[in-house]
Motif scaffolding. Structure first.
Motif, PDB file in Angstrom:
ATOM      1  N   ASN B  81       3.559  -8.359 -30.593  1.00  0.00           N
ATOM      2  CA  ASN B  81       3.509  -7.099 -29.841  1.00  0.00           C
ATOM      3  C   ASN B  81       2.335  -7.042 -28.884  1.00  0.00           C
ATOM      4  O   ASN B  81       2.449  -6.485 -27.792  1.00  0.00           O
ATOM      5  N   THR B 110       9.646  -5.102 -31.856  1.00  0.00           N
ATOM      6  CA  THR B 110       9.327  -3.722 -32.229  1.00  0.00           C
ATOM      7  C   THR B 110      10.495  -2.860 -31.785  1.00  0.00           C
ATOM      8  O   THR B 110      11.365  -3.325 -31.038  1.00  0.00           O
ATOM      9  N   GLN B 170       5.544   2.364 -34.272  1.00  0.00           N
ATOM     10  CA  GLN B 170       6.594   1.731 -33.468  1.00  0.00           C
ATOM     11  C   GLN B 170       7.687   2.735 -33.118  1.00  0.00           C
ATOM     12  O   GLN B 170       8.272   2.685 -32.046  1.00  0.00           O
ATOM     13  N   TRP B 174       8.864   4.154 -29.530  1.00  0.00           N
ATOM     14  CA  TRP B 174      10.313   4.136 -29.285  1.00  0.00           C
ATOM     15  C   TRP B 174      10.772   5.491 -28.743  1.00  0.00           C
ATOM     16  O   TRP B 174      11.491   5.582 -27.750  1.00  0.00           O
ATOM     17  N   ASN B 234       5.581  -4.025 -41.106  1.00  0.00           N
ATOM     18  CA  ASN B 234       5.726  -3.089 -39.989  1.00  0.00           C
ATOM     19  C   ASN B 234       4.634  -2.025 -40.029  1.00  0.00           C
ATOM     20  O   ASN B 234       4.092  -1.635 -38.999  1.00  0.00           O
ATOM     21  N   ASN B 238       1.835  -1.198 -37.364  1.00  0.00           N
ATOM     22  CA  ASN B 238       1.748   0.159 -36.819  1.00  0.00           C
ATOM     23  C   ASN B 238       0.317   0.687 -36.838  1.00  0.00           C
ATOM     24  O   ASN B 238      -0.177   1.202 -35.834  1.00  0.00           O
TER      25      ASN B 238
END
Lengths: 367, 384
Positions: B81, B110, B170, B174, B234, B238
């Motif tokens: 990322n 992601t 994430q 989004w 994740n 984050n």
């Protein structure tokens, strides 16, 4: 049962690939396979150099092993070859010289060094066994008709031999029964590429003649091309389907001869050096706008690719000579002149090739 | 507080801009094979951590191995990322003309689709850095990160929202790209976001599919452990991304700007705003890589399209230029910057002094009452 097995195997294979793609999203399976071996990639073509030879002082012949996406080619076509030079991927077009038959994963390129050419010089100096190149699917319409004509004439000069040699080797492999004459020009004896190959090809159906442009003796014809050369080596040439590839001087002289003889419909050509573009920087006017990147520049009269690069943009491109269509972009408005043909076009939202299009006045490019 | 335009004379700003342009030109002329080799090495390392992380999950019943798997996958996602995705999608490697390093086609590991992010980040955020009402990264539309953002009782939840944003960063990014705030304001219609929403759904399905369905299922009886492991990776990514990104623009002394201040900005003035509106984080080479070199947020905002590995080598020069013109160069260790950001999140949750009285006095509307007060008493929220 026997017919079902391969189908079931294919289906399993497809399911496995599809699962792998889902697991390896967003990068995709190739971005992992290439780290193991660049030639394992599935959706693009890579080549590994397996043999390097320098047949003359300023040429290099590369034998390439291709990855599985390669689907073969027709004799006379070209491929785009990509190589990274100082971090930047450069792409140029080269015609394979091998027969379209034979090992389906092998390609043979013979490249002549252009003293100002970045890619040809790099490959001449640095190509080595194990080097990996990017290769495109073949392209180009400089090919033999599926129904092979009875009388064929091939003309080439220098490294323009490659596409016509591919045709001759293909005809040879097919056991061609008609009459094929090949007249190849070189400066002198030590500049003749593929001399041994040509000797092997010559036979009942294929006649090979040489022309030396800078030497007075030792060949079948001497000096620059004249129609008399054809009378000497290929009587009745006006009836032959002719395939021509060579330097601009040869191309122009042959074109004139065929036009004068009224048989230009028999002549098929492939440019391998850029024909002189008609560039006039003195009388250029207007502004070129590259709308996607927000750049603007006063029209310098050069081709759009050059102007874009001077404005700091890096549009994708390949041959820089109007062949490969890698640099095609949409012209949203304005008028451009095709520097190859002189043709002027003012259509809106038209796809144009940046490398051969010169703006005439204000032009907007979506680039 | 000195206004943005008053810090330097127009001549100084121009000279200052020229000095920065000179750095840029020097680096651009020097780009080459080393830069490509570097990013390819990082990509190779990321893929290695990813494969190792996924593989170790098969031994996830051993607690230390499960932890190693989570760590490995977290590193993979962070590298993907930050040092790779963020930087490639800025166009830092477009000059290579290598399709896999092309900013327009790159996609990252992601939830936010690259296309949506490129617009909201490269254009909205980098062009309008720290300009209130323009830079949508200020508080991501849900937090009050600047005293000039009018206070509203909603912001009492600032620390809670910030915690949720950090945990689900994430998904925050989004959702951020949908620009809900602009839809509410009527600047964007729901129909216009159709394509953005389609991409959001497709990308989210793919990411959820691999992390929470396919990879867990592939480990058979260990599926719950694998799912938990993937979720943990994740989560780690984050928290890390949130920390680095919030330290880039929101430590206490970093400035924000108004639209009118930035009208008809010259290149030099734009550079000036980038420096005043960004903050670096100090640390070692490994820290810089793991932060995607966003620890050099100042250099990144000056030259967003120069390969990030070049930022450390120009940082001293940029700092010297700042000193020469008497400009602040915000920097500090991660813990200090984080504490400063946390303090801001908490302080700005509370109304500026006097607001309550105004509200009690009859103003219940979200904007009018609060704005009036902030005009009277600007920036007292962080004065403490």
């Amino acid at each position: 049962m026997t017919t079902l097995l391969p189908r079931r195997a294919t289906r399993t294979h497809k399911a496995a690939v599809s699962l792998a793609e889902r697991l390896l999203t967003p990068h995709g399976i190739d971005r992992y396979l290439e780290l193991v071996d660049p030639l394992l990639v599935r959706s693009e073509i890579r080549a590994r150099v397996t043999h390097v030879e320098h047949p003359t002082r300023d040429t290099v012949t590369l034998t390439l092993a291709l990855s599985r996406a390669w689907r073969g080619f027709s004799a006379g076509q070209y491929v785009r070859v990509s190589v990274d030079i100082d971090g930047v991927r450069r792409t140029r077009c080269y015609s394979p010289a091998n027969s379209q038959y034979g090992d389906p994963r092998t390609l043979e390129l013979t490249i002549k060094v252009d003293p100002n050419g970045l890619v040809s010089r790099h490959l001449h100096e640095h190509a080595h066994v194990g080097m990996v190149l990017g290769i495109s699917h073949p392209d180009g319409t400089f090919t033999l008709p599926a129904w092979r004509p009875d009388f064929l004439l091939f003309l080439s000069g220098g490294s323009g031999i490659t596409p016509v040699l591919s045709m001759l080797r293909t005809l040879h492999d097919e056991g061609y029964q008609g009459r094929a004459v090949f007249l190849h020009y070189a400066d002198a004896a030590d500049e003749v590429l593929y001399r041994d190959t040509l000797a092997d090809l010559a036979g009942d159906s294929i006649e090979v003649a040489l022309g030396y442009t800078a030497t007075e003796s030792g060949a079948d014809v001497h000096g620059l091309f004249t129609p008399e050369h054809l009378d000497a080596v290929a009587p009745g040439w006006r009836e032959a389907e002719t395939y021509l590839c060579g330097p601009p001087g040869l191309m122009d002289a042959v074109r004139t001869a065929y036009t004068d003889a009224g048989v230009s419909e028999h002549l098929h050509t492939e440019e391998f050096t850029p024909p002189a573009l008609e560039i006039d920087t003195a009388s250029a006017t207007g502004t070129v706008r590259f709308s996607r990147s927000g750049q603007e520049t006063a029209n310098s009269g050069e081709v759009l690719l050059e102007q874009a690069e001077q404005a700091g943009l890096r549009p994708e491109h390949g041959c820089r000579m109007g062949i490969c269509f890698s640099c095609t972009q949409v012209k949203t408005s304005g008028c451009v002149r095709n520097a190859l043909t002189g043709e002027i076009s003012a259509e809106e939202n038209e796809e144009i090739q940046l490398c051969i299009s010169v703006p005439v006045g204000d032009v907007d490019i979506n680039c | 507080m000195t206004g943005l335009q008053d810090r330097l004379t127009p001549e100084q700003v121009e000279e200052f801009g020229r000095e920065l342009d000179a750095i840029r030109q020097r680096i651009v002329a020097d780009l080459g094979k080393d830069d490509v080799d570097y990013i390819n090495r990082i990509i190779k390392a990321q893929r290695g951590f990813e494969v190792a992380g996924r593989g170790l999950m098969y031994l996830g019943f051993l607690p230390p191995v499960w932890l190693a798997a989570v760590a490995s996958l977290s590193v993979s996602k962070i590298l993907d990322n930050m040092e790779i995705g963020h930087n490639v999608m800025h166009g830092q490697y477009d000059w290579t003309r290598i399709p896999e390093l092309n900013s327009k086609t790159f996609e990252w590991d992601t939830a936010a689709p690259g296309d949506n992010w490129r617009h909201s980040h490269n254009y909205m955020h980098h062009t309008h850095t720290n300009v209130l009402d323009k830079d949508r990264d200020v508080g991501y539309g849900i937090l009050r990160m600047d005293p000039d953002q009018p206070w509203h009782p909603y912001y009492l939840g600032n620390p809670v929202y910030a915690t949720f944003l950090a945990l689900f960063f994430q998904w925050g990014v989004w959702f951020h790209d949908l620009e809900v705030d602009r839809i509410i304001k009527g600047e964007l219609s729901w129909a216009e976001t159709k394509e953005v929403r389609r991409k959001m759904r497709a990308k989210a399905a793919k990411q959820i599919g691999k992390d929470y369905v396919l990879f867990p299922l592939l480990t058979g009886p260990l599926a719950p452990l694998t799912l938990l492991g993937n979720a943990s990776a994740n989560l780690v990514r984050n928290l890390w991304a949130f920390a680095i990104i919030f330290c880039g623009h929101f430590p206490a002394d970093v400035e924000s700007f108004t639209e009118s201040e930035t009208e008809n900005e010259t290149r030099g003035q734009w550079y000036l705003r980038q420096i005043l509106g960004s903050a670096n984080i100090t640390g070692g080479p490994l820290f810089h890589i793991m932060s995607g070199n966003l620890s050099h947020q100042i250099e990144h905002h000056l030259f967003p399209d120069i390969p990030a590995r070049r930022y450390p080598e120009i940082a001293d020069e940029v700092r010297a230029i700042c000193e020469k013109y008497g400009l602040p160069y915000h920097t500090g260790p991660l813990y200090k910057q984080l504490a400063s950001v946390a303090k801001k999140i908490v302080t700005l949750a509370l109304p500026p002094k006097g607001t309550l009285r105004t509200l009690v006095g009859g103003h219940t509307g979200r904007s009018t009452g609060a704005r009036q007060v902030t005009v009277d008493a600007p920036r007292d929220g962080v004065a403490a």
